[in-house]
Design an enzyme around this catalytic site. Structure first.
Site, short mmCIF file in Angstrom:
data_model
loop_
_atom_site.label_atom_id
_atom_site.label_comp_id
_atom_site.label_asym_id
_atom_site.label_seq_id
_atom_site.Cartn_x
_atom_site.Cartn_y
_atom_site.Cartn_z
N LYS A 71 -4.67 -13.07 -4.59
CA LYS A 71 -4.96 -11.66 -4.27
C LYS A 71 -5.93 -11.01 -5.25
O LYS A 71 -6.79 -10.22 -4.85
CB LYS A 71 -3.66 -10.86 -4.19
CG LYS A 71 -2.79 -11.21 -2.99
CD LYS A 71 -1.59 -10.29 -2.90
CE LYS A 71 -0.72 -10.61 -1.71
NZ LYS A 71 0.41 -9.68 -1.54
N ASP A 108 -0.35 -3.85 1.64
CA ASP A 108 1.04 -4.01 1.21
C ASP A 108 1.77 -2.67 1.11
O ASP A 108 2.93 -2.55 1.50
CB ASP A 108 1.10 -4.73 -0.14
CG ASP A 108 0.84 -6.23 -0.01
OD1 ASP A 108 1.11 -6.79 1.07
OD2 ASP A 108 0.37 -6.84 -0.99
#
Length: 282
Positions: A71, A108
């Protein structure tokens, strides 16, 4: 899976990636909406990630999700990123633009908030202080989302205090760093308790978290979904607190990416939950 010359393809990049439930998630939505598309696992070693991610537009991909450990590297690999992804320091959703450039976003926090709103009707982020356990990438996304949603204060605690202080300094806002040994005291007057650590996860040490000071009306959530109902959630529910499991965060965070790649903003349903979990009859 039948593919045509017009099939739009996306996937999930990680190492390893065999554990990912994202192919089941996106596969369900593709079938549900009758879309000529495919979503595939893309196992990529860390040393190969920069090369692999830049190849996505050339290979005709619509985009990809990014999971651990890529990420942070994905943020650096993009041509352009959202303000939120820049603030969090990580990208979990890639979109390949028509001009061959890569756009990165982080969904997220969206998934986290949507999960709480769906799992606890009437929940509002501004209802009171939030206590967040952990200071990793997931915690950064959760804290940023809570701040943007109007949470009046975030009380952050981590086993390594320095990591919590670093997170607080980078995100700013109304944040208080609490020593791990004082984590129970931080619950006094809180409206939300969030565990973003791996403690309590299958194969990990248990989460030792006394709940006595926590108001009975405070919402308790755990972003772990293996097991689906963690010891923290079991104990919280037993004392009367509303609880929300972590699976919905995974499901909801996938919705913006699916829309960007396949043109439909999908819904999260009970049947989808059962299917992603692999439950019989789903």
């Amino acid at each position: 899976m039948m593919m045509s010359g017009k099939t739009r393809v996306a996937g999930v990049m990680g190492w390893p990636v065999t554990h990912s439930r994202s192919p089941r998630l996106h596969g369900w939505w593709l079938e549900e909406h009758g879309i000529d598309g495919a979503y595939i696992p893309l196992p990529v070693r860390p040393e190969d990630f920069a090369t692999a991610v830049r190849a996505l537009p050339m290979l005709g991909f619509a985009g990809a999700n990014v999971t651990v450990p890529h990420k942070e590297a994905a943020l650096r690999a993009c041509d352009d990123v959202s303000d939120l992804a820049e603030r969090i320091g990580a990208v979990n959703t890639l979109v390949c633009r028509d001009d061959g450039t890569l756009y990165g976003d982080n969904t997220d926090g969206f998934g986290f908030l949507e999960n709480l709103r769906a799992g606890c009707r009437g929940w509002q982020a501004d209802a009171g202080p939030a206590v967040v356990l952990g200071a990793g990438g997931a915690a950064r996304a959760v804290v940023a989302a809570l701040q943007d949603a109007g949470c009046p204060e975030v009380r952050l605690t981590n086993r390594t205090r320095a990591r919590a202080e670093e997170l607080a300094a980078s995100l700013g806002g109304a944040m208080t760093v609490v020593d791990w040994d004082a984590r129970a005291e931080a619950l006094d007057g809180a409206g939300l308790l969030v565990n973003t650590t791996t403690l309590g996860m299958e194969g990990a040490p248990p989460l030792e978290m006394p709940l006595d000071p926590l108001p009975r009306g405070a919402l308790v959530t755990d972003i772990v979904y293996a097991p689906l109902v963690t010891d923290l959630l079991t104990r919280a529910e037993a004392r009367g607190n509303p609880v929300v499991d972590g699976l919905g965060m995974l499901l909801h965070q996938g919705r913006p990416g699916f829309e960007a790649w396949f043109g439909v903003f999908p819904e999260v349903t009970d049947d989808l939950r059962r299917f992603v979990l692999g439950e019989p009859g789903a």
